[in-house]
Every structure is written in structure tokens, then in C-alpha cells.
Design an enzyme around this catalytic site. Structure first.
Site, short mmCIF file in Angstrom:
data_model
loop_
_atom_site.label_atom_id
_atom_site.label_comp_id
_atom_site.label_asym_id
_atom_site.label_seq_id
_atom_site.Cartn_x
_atom_site.Cartn_y
_atom_site.Cartn_z
CD GLN A 13 -3.22 0.91 1.29
OE1 GLN A 13 -3.64 -0.18 1.61
NE2 GLN A 13 -4.00 1.88 0.91
CG PHE A 14 1.57 3.77 -3.64
CD1 PHE A 14 1.59 5.14 -3.82
CD2 PHE A 14 0.61 3.01 -4.31
CE1 PHE A 14 0.67 5.75 -4.66
CE2 PHE A 14 -0.31 3.62 -5.14
CZ PHE A 14 -0.29 4.99 -5.32
CB THR A 15 -2.10 5.33 -0.52
OG1 THR A 15 -2.66 4.22 0.18
CG2 THR A 15 -2.37 5.22 -2.00
#
Length: 148
Positions: A78-80
């Protein structure tokens, strides 16, 4: 490296209608990687997550770890988690690691989980995923390998 962990009665992740991973009891980990992260950050988080006492014992106290309960782990990249929302209305993702590095450390994290004997299910790196979970408690914690 950041991780949002959620205790789950069950959870699954699908990509384009195909289930890529599911667990019946354990922890869902949303994992974010930043530029300066290393395998040491992954080792730290794996050790912390697998041994956190967030499951109830027979007296109803949060006294048992994922390893104690023989629970499973659903890992989702989850890069966010590295989205910066301090300015403007659109998040800035400059702190998120480039995909090659992020994928390498995500896979390192997953292999370390398996090396500990925990059953692992995975999302699909870099894909749009649908995540479903039944969060028990609810119990949700945020861990950052830089804050040790």
C-alpha cells in the site's frame, strides 16, 4: 517502512474478480515502503507484528500474539501510506519508494513472515485490489520502523 495492521476474523483480496489471497483468522497488514527502507526495516516489522499481543486469552485480555494463536497473515502492498496531505487537496506520494524497490522489500517482508512459520496470503503488488475484512474489536494499529 509503515504498516497498518488489523486483527481480522477473516479477510480476502481480489484483483479483477480473482481472489489472490484470503485468511480465516489473523492479521491484515497494509505495508508501505519509503526510499530509505532496508531489509532491516522489514525484519523489525515482521518481528513486531508477529509477536504483538493483540488477541484475547481465555480471560478476555489482549495477551496473545499471532504466533501464539497460530493465526495467518494477509499482506497487502500500500504505497498510499506515504501520501503527504499537508498541502493542497491532492496527496503527494513523493515519499513512497519507487516500484522496483517497494516490490523487493514487500517480497522480503513476506518471505520473512513465511520463514517464521506463519501462513501467508498476499495481495497483488501494483494492482488495483478489493480488500474485504471482518475487523474484530475493532483492533487497528499503525507501526513505523523508523519509530523504534
Amino acid at each position: 517502512m509503515k504498516a497498518v495492521i488489523q486483527r481480522a476474523e477473516n479477510a480476502s483480496v481480489t484483483v479483477e474478480g480473482r481472489t489472490t489471497g484470503e485468511i480465516d483468522f489473523g492479521i491484515v497488514v497494509l505495508l508501505g515502503v519509503t526510499h530509505e527502507d532496508t531489509a532491516e526495516d522489514a525484519k523489525y516489522l515482521v518481528n513486531k507484528i508477529l509477536n504483538l499481543r493483540i488477541f484475547e486469552d481465555e480471560a478476555g485480555k489482549m495477551n496473545l500474539s499471532l504466533k501464539d494463536t497460530k493465526g495467518k497473515l494477509l499482506s497487502i502492498s500500500q504505497f498510499t501510506l506515504y501520501g503527504d496531505t499537508r498541502k493542497g487537496r491532492r496527496p503527494n506520494f513523493m515519499a513512497a519508494a519507487k516500484p522496483d524497490k517497494a516490490k523487493e522489500l514487500y517480497e522480503t517482508f513476506n518471505r520473512l513472515v513465511e520463514d517464521e512459520g506463519v501462513i501467508l496470503a498476499e495481495g497483488a503488488f501494483g494492482e488495483m485490489m478489493d480488500v474485504k475484512l471482518n475487523n474484530v474489536g475493532p483492533v487497528t494499529l499503525i507501526l513505523d520502523s523508523k519509530e523504534r
